[in-house]
Scaffold this motif. Structure first.
Motif, PDB file in Angstrom:
ATOM      1  N   HIS A 109      -6.969   3.768  -3.998  1.00  0.00           N
ATOM      2  CA  HIS A 109      -5.874   3.163  -3.404  1.00  0.00           C
ATOM      3  C   HIS A 109      -4.729   2.974  -4.183  1.00  0.00           C
ATOM      4  O   HIS A 109      -5.383   1.989  -5.189  1.00  0.00           O
ATOM      5  CB  HIS A 109      -6.189   1.705  -2.038  1.00  0.00           C
TER       6      HIS A 109
ATOM      7  N   ASN B 164      -1.011   4.817  -0.714  1.00  0.00           N
ATOM      8  CA  ASN B 164      -1.580   6.174  -0.003  1.00  0.00           C
ATOM      9  C   ASN B 164      -3.033   5.521  -0.793  1.00  0.00           C
ATOM     10  O   ASN B 164      -3.319   4.682  -1.626  1.00  0.00           O
ATOM     11  CB  ASN B 164      -0.875   7.222  -0.643  1.00  0.00           C
ATOM     12  N   GLY B 165      -3.552   6.482  -0.165  1.00  0.00           N
ATOM     13  CA  GLY B 165      -5.058   6.894  -0.782  1.00  0.00           C
ATOM     14  C   GLY B 165      -5.707   8.021  -1.121  1.00  0.00           C
ATOM     15  O   GLY B 165      -5.275   9.325  -0.800  1.00  0.00           O
TER      16      GLY B 165
ATOM     17  N   THR C 126      -6.969   1.565   5.855  1.00  0.00           N
ATOM     18  CA  THR C 126      -7.749   2.525   5.952  1.00  0.00           C
ATOM     19  C   THR C 126      -7.489   4.092   5.986  1.00  0.00           C
ATOM     20  O   THR C 126      -6.090   4.124   5.969  1.00  0.00           O
ATOM     21  CB  THR C 126      -8.901   2.613   6.486  1.00  0.00           C
ATOM     22  N   LEU C 127      -8.700   4.952   4.957  1.00  0.00           N
ATOM     23  CA  LEU C 127      -8.585   6.264   5.347  1.00  0.00           C
ATOM     24  C   LEU C 127      -8.791   7.405   6.399  1.00  0.00           C
ATOM     25  O   LEU C 127      -9.718   6.800   7.510  1.00  0.00           O
ATOM     26  CB  LEU C 127      -8.637   7.003   4.063  1.00  0.00           C
TER      27      LEU C 127
ATOM     28  N   TRP D 288     -15.482  -1.884  -2.278  1.00  0.00           N
ATOM     29  CA  TRP D 288     -15.012  -1.987  -3.785  1.00  0.00           C
ATOM     30  C   TRP D 288     -14.663  -2.833  -4.486  1.00  0.00           C
ATOM     31  O   TRP D 288     -14.814  -4.400  -4.786  1.00  0.00           O
ATOM     32  CB  TRP D 288     -13.561  -3.128  -3.018  1.00  0.00           C
TER      33      TRP D 288
ATOM     34  N   TYR E  15      -1.491   0.888  -4.908  1.00  0.00           N
ATOM     35  CA  TYR E  15      -0.595  -0.006  -4.696  1.00  0.00           C
ATOM     36  C   TYR E  15       1.287  -0.515  -5.111  1.00  0.00           C
ATOM     37  O   TYR E  15       0.485   0.554  -6.688  1.00  0.00           O
ATOM     38  CB  TYR E  15      -1.051  -1.304  -4.229  1.00  0.00           C
TER      39      TYR E  15
ATOM     40  N   VAL F 279     -13.640   6.471  -3.595  1.00  0.00           N
ATOM     41  CA  VAL F 279     -12.231   6.034  -2.232  1.00  0.00           C
ATOM     42  C   VAL F 279     -10.714   5.324  -3.376  1.00  0.00           C
ATOM     43  O   VAL F 279     -11.653   4.739  -4.435  1.00  0.00           O
ATOM     44  CB  VAL F 279     -12.184   4.612  -1.227  1.00  0.00           C
TER      45      VAL F 279
ATOM     46  N   PHE G 270       0.615  -0.999  -0.004  1.00  0.00           N
ATOM     47  CA  PHE G 270       0.084   0.042   0.159  1.00  0.00           C
ATOM     48  C   PHE G 270       0.621   1.738  -0.120  1.00  0.00           C
ATOM     49  O   PHE G 270       1.896   0.954   0.662  1.00  0.00           O
ATOM     50  CB  PHE G 270      -0.978  -0.011   1.354  1.00  0.00           C
TER      51      PHE G 270
END
Length: 471
Positions: free
Chosen positions: A429, A30-31, A335-336, A347, A431, A427, A28
């Protein structure tokens, strides 16, 4: 002897390193939490005709270096004449780290047929699909540049021009059509009278395309009515020939469980026989979801050696399913803060993106926020606002008449002006994954003849430009 031993030790170390790399999970980075009230570029400004629909699917076009995000049938849950659409968006990507920022909509393409919009309204009459469309998966055919879009209602796969005009609809295998098995009468709108074929709102959720563009793979969200329905845990992947639009094979996929709304939400091609599958339950932060025990996972599957089950019933027959890895990625693991450390329910988007400077690849995952709208039994719509700061795993919500912040029900009669409540964001994300872990990845590219045509066109344009310059 010493040299041989050293070589043997070195080989063993390299083998161990390769084995570890092959089982490493994506990392991961960032998101982003994207504004639930944002508008697309369709020109509409109302909730029902302009609010940005986030990621029922995501696709990265390697040829054009473009990101595409698919919206579904709209905020009405099948009750509104919402013209379905796909969005081209831009992202700033740090090619050293894979970090993403600065999400923007660059283009909104509305799907249409002979000037009429393909809309989110449920089919009426129920036995005819007509212009009803609930898009859930999108790819771009590298051979033609056209969109292929999978749909829940049919279930169907449709091909569109770059401007959104319907070119054709692929032929859905007869065993997938939602119907009464005794009479053969189809009902595409709901399950009333149906006992065979796909379940309502459980059609082609995932869509992938082979790197050469010759085959498209559409995947049902969960088991068909005559193969366990809500209690079933085996669903189908259909392989289509993109030249003819005909199905050429079907394969069986074993889900993690039945129940909890378990289903697949995305299918991504790694090469011509391996894929990523995003599988999830319906728990988490969502406009109508149960909040606790979110479970969203990505697996790797391989069609090699799997039985073509086109003529088989998956609840009774003997066959070989597609091979499936252990969990590759846990989407709930990171999670954010913007969502109070809570996991979103839906998702639904997954894509392999560009190669980074260090040789790793970017993977993007995204959520469908349902436009942050829900409906009651009579079809009345409400904006849903959340206070994400509440203790895990819950978030207090308020339902307000569409487009207003007063006359609400729930925790308060109006939305406080202190910013503590917000519409559900979309959202994203980011990776990264090593080239070794991605393993045998082949990006979609035009076939050699397409490159030749492109080169010929560019040469012709160059010659024309020189002639004009000489004049």
């Amino acid at each position: 002897m010493l040299n041989i031993s050293l070589r043997a030790v070195s080989a063993a170390v390299l083998l161990a390193s390769a084995t570890l790399a092959a089982h490493a999970a994506p990392s991961f980075v960032n998101g982003l939490a994207l504004d639930g009230a944002a508008l697309d570029l369709s020109g509409g400004s109302s909730v029902n005709n302009g609010r940005l629909g986030y990621f029922s699917d995501i696709y990265y076009d390697t040829k054009r270096n473009e990101w595409w995000g698919l919206s579904d049938r709209g905020p009405g849950g099948g009750t509104l004449n919402y013209n379905t659409r796909v969005q081209r968006f831009t992202l700033d990507v740090d090619f050293n780290t894979g970090a993403i920022s600065n999400f923007k909509i660059a283009e909104t393409v509305v799907f249409q047929s002979a000037g009429q919009g393909l809309n989110g309204l449920a089919p009426k009459p129920k036995n005819q699909l007509g212009l009803a469309f609930d898009p859930e998966g999108v790819v771009i055919n590298p051979r033609t540049g056209t969109f292929l879009v999978s749909d829940e209602y049919g279930p169907s796969v449709r091909e569109f021009s770059r401007s959104g005009e319907l070119i054709r609809t692929f032929n859905t295998p007869a065993n997938l059509v939602p119907r009464n098995a005794a009479t053969g009468v189809a009902n595409y709108a709901d399950d009333t009278g149906n006992n065979a074929g796909k379940r309502t709102n459980r059609g082609f959720e995932g869509l992938a395309i082979s790197p050469d563009g010759k085959y498209a793979y559409a995947m049902l969200q969960s088991a068909m009515l005559d193969e366990g329905g809500g209690n079933g845990s085996v669903n189908r992947i259909v392989k289509f020939d993109t030249a003819t639009g005909e199905a050429v094979a079907q394969y069986a996929y074993q889900m993690k469980r039945s129940g909890q709304g378990q289903g697949i939400s995305a299918l991504v091609a790694i090469n011509d026989h391996e894929f990523y599958v995003l599988e999830r339950n319906n728990r988490g932060i969502g406009v109508g979801a149960e909040l606790a025990t979110a479970d969203k996972e990505v697996y790797r599957i391989d069609l090699t050696g799997a039985t073509d089950v086109s003529g088989l019933n998956l609840s009774t027959g003997s066959y070989t399913k597609v091979s499936k890895s252990g969990q590759i990625l846990d989407l709930d693991a990171n999670t954010l803060a913007a969502l109070g450390g809570k996991s979103p329910e839906k998702w639904e988007g997954l894509a392999i993106g560009p190669k980074l400077a260090n040789g790793n690849y970017l993977i993007l995952a995204g959520t469908d926020n349902d436009y942050s709208v829900t409906q009651n039994a009579s079809g009345e719509q409400f904006d849903v606002y959340f206070r994400f700061s509440d203790a895990n795993p819950y978030a207090t919500s308020i339902q307000c008449p569409l487009g207003t912040v007063i006359g609400c029900t729930g925790a308060a009669s109006s939305v406080p002006q202190d910013g503590s409540y917000r519409l559900l964001p979309g959202v994203l994300h980011a990776y990264t994954i090593s080239e070794a872990e991605l393993g045998n990845y082949t990006a979609p590219v035009p076939e050699p003849s397409s490159w030749a045509l492109m080169a010929g066109g560019l040469l012709a344009l160059g010659g024309l430009a020189r002639r004009r310059s000489q004049k």
